[in-house]
Scaffold this active site. Structure first.
Site, PDB file in Angstrom:
ATOM      1  N   TYR A  60       0.869  -1.184   0.000  1.00 58.85           N
ATOM      2  CA  TYR A  60       0.000   0.000   0.000  1.00 58.85           C
ATOM      3  C   TYR A  60       0.898   1.223   0.000  1.00 58.85           C
ATOM      4  O   TYR A  60       1.920   1.265   0.693  1.00 58.85           O
ATOM      5  CB  TYR A  60      -0.872   0.012   1.256  1.00 58.85           C
ATOM      6  CG  TYR A  60      -1.632   1.310   1.435  1.00 58.85           C
ATOM      7  CD1 TYR A  60      -2.924   1.451   0.940  1.00 58.85           C
ATOM      8  CD2 TYR A  60      -1.043   2.409   2.079  1.00 58.85           C
ATOM      9  CE1 TYR A  60      -3.613   2.639   1.077  1.00 58.85           C
ATOM     10  CE2 TYR A  60      -1.726   3.605   2.208  1.00 58.85           C
ATOM     11  CZ  TYR A  60      -3.012   3.711   1.708  1.00 58.85           C
ATOM     12  OH  TYR A  60      -3.683   4.897   1.837  1.00 58.85           O
ATOM     13  N   GLU A  92      -3.335   7.552  -3.982  1.00 63.87           N
ATOM     14  CA  GLU A  92      -3.424   6.318  -3.203  1.00 63.87           C
ATOM     15  C   GLU A  92      -3.262   5.156  -4.167  1.00 63.87           C
ATOM     16  O   GLU A  92      -4.097   4.974  -5.060  1.00 63.87           O
ATOM     17  CB  GLU A  92      -4.754   6.230  -2.452  1.00 63.87           C
ATOM     18  CG  GLU A  92      -4.768   5.090  -1.453  1.00 63.87           C
ATOM     19  CD  GLU A  92      -6.062   5.009  -0.662  1.00 63.87           C
ATOM     20  OE1 GLU A  92      -7.145   5.111  -1.268  1.00 63.87           O
ATOM     21  OE2 GLU A  92      -5.982   4.830   0.564  1.00 63.87           O
TER      22      GLU A  92
END
Ligand code: GDP
Ligand code: MN
Length: 397
Positions: free
Chosen positions: A118, A206
């Site tokens: 991530y 993101e």
């Protein structure tokens, strides 16, 4: 401004960030053509078909599917385009899918455990610096990771004056447990990602997941990009990426007439001047047992035309059972606002079908109350905050 995954990837790629390659398609035919072309470039016959909507969690909602041949590309694209995709991030009705991204399959068959990370780049408001947040736990909800295994989330604060420095990029690669070629690739990936963030004037990147393939390539499989609206004037090509179909129609309309409106789920519409007072008014509504239906800042000029526009916007929402007008007359005089309300009300006639509670405070407040009380309209006036709250409670019960 939010943009689609395929647009976000275009921006990333233009700054040298390695991405999962793909082409956007608006129907099954285009999807097949895109897949054929991709196969020529990549050599892989497997593709992943990804719904393009402004919401995450698409995989969970059935909006991301693997196609092993052209027939499956056609079937899956046909299925996803036109569907109402419901994900943990959409409303219960979901979002209509108008297009898909046909992308190369980057999870090599036989690769038993590809590494998913991530990574996000954003502003850290408490330090006033940019920040890269990253984790070894990619591919899943970062909120869940934060709750269950917070020690697996790392952050790197970046001084905007120097930008991301080499040692910081290496620290990130190290904390992600990489070595050798993958380590070098990650350093390159992070440096280009940060440059893209800075140069595109974005407020959020993101990338979940960032993938490490078995041959040690690092690439962005997903891309959620939020561009800073205030910088769009210097990125004309990004401004064109706006997809109005993804936005709330009432909010779009409000923007056009210069009103600051945010749609919410409650039953009490609010019309307020000033963002701070609007927040306080929403608290007031909650305390009175209601739920705000919207945030609406009408700004400094609350004349009849503006008040009418505001009423019309609020009344588009059929959940609204009452409207609370809370205006502080500082620069604008209360009696002028009151006159605006009375005129708007008369103009709109039957269109106003819910009780209105008006609280005016500040210059000429008493005169304003008189004006409303004598108008003969179904408007309740109040001077004190508490009084207004009690009235809201009364009309709701
Ligand atoms: P999101 O669900 O909206 O976050 O969409 P993502 O782009 O993150 O895709 C969801 C999931 O689909 C990813 O976490 C991957 O596990 C999977 N996925 C994405 N691309 C590929 C691919 O090329 N091949 C395979 N097999 N799975 C993929
Ligand atoms: Mn994702």
């Amino acid at each position: 401004m939010n943009i689609h995954e395929y647009q976000g990837k275009e921006i990333l790629s233009s700054f040298g960030v390695r991405i999962q390659r793909g082409t956007v398609a608006r129907n099954a035919r285009e999807a097949v053509d895109a897949a054929k072309e991709l196969t020529e470039q990549t050599g892989t016959g497997w593709h992943v078909i990804k719904a393009q909507v402004h919401a995450g969690g698409r995989g969970k909602g059935g909006g991301v599917k693997l196609a092993k041949n052209l027939k499956e590309v056609e079937e899956i694209a046909g299925e996803i385009i036109g569907m109402n995709l419901v994900t943990p991030q959409t409303s219960a009705e979901g979002k209509k899918v108008h297009q898909v991204l046909v992308a190369e399959d980057v999870y090599y068959p036989g690769d038993s455990e590809p590494d998913e990370f991530y990574m996000s780049v954003l502003l850290n408001r408490s330090t006033g610096r940019n920040m890269i947040m990253y984790s070894t736990e990619g591919g899943m909800d970062i909120e869940t990771v934060a709750e269950e295994t917070p020690h697996l989330i790392f952050t790197e604060d970046i001084d905007p004056a120097t930008g991301l420095l080499g040692f910081q990029a290496r620290r990130i690669a190290f904390n992600l447990g990489l070595s050798g070629q993958a380590f070098k690739e990650m350093v390159k990936f992070v440096l280009s990602l940060y440059k893209a963030f800075e140069k595109s004037d974005s407020s959020l990147f993101e990338i979940n997941p960032v993938l490490k393939t078995s041959d040690d390539k690092i690439l962005a499989v997903d891309a959620k990009v939020t561009l800073d609206d205030n910088a769009l004037f210097r990125h004309k090509d990004y401004a064109e990426m706006r997809d109005i179909r993804e936005e709330n129609p009432t909010e779009v309309e409000a923007k056009e007439v210069g009103l600051n409106y945010v749609d919410l789920d409650g039953n009490v519409g609010c019309m307020v001047n000033g963002a701070g007072l609007a927040m306080a008014t929403m608290d007031l509504i909650k305390m009175a047992g209601g739920e705000p239906a919207n945030f609406l800042d009408v700004g400094g000029t609350a004349d009849a035309k503006r008040v009418e526009e505001a009423f019309r916007l609020i009344l588009k929402d059929d959940k609204v059972e009452a409207i609370l007008v809370n205006i502080f007359g500082g620069i604008v005089r209360c009696d002028r606002v009151a006159q605006g309300i009375v005129d708007a009300y008369k103009n709109m006639g039957d269109a106003i079908n819910v009780p209105i509670i008006v609280r005016l405070q500040g210059t000429n407040a008493e005169k304003a109350k008189e004006l409303i009380d004598n108008s003969g309209l179904k408007v309740f006036s109040a001077v004190e905050f508490k009084e207004a709250a009690d009235k809201v409670q009364e009309v709701l019960s």
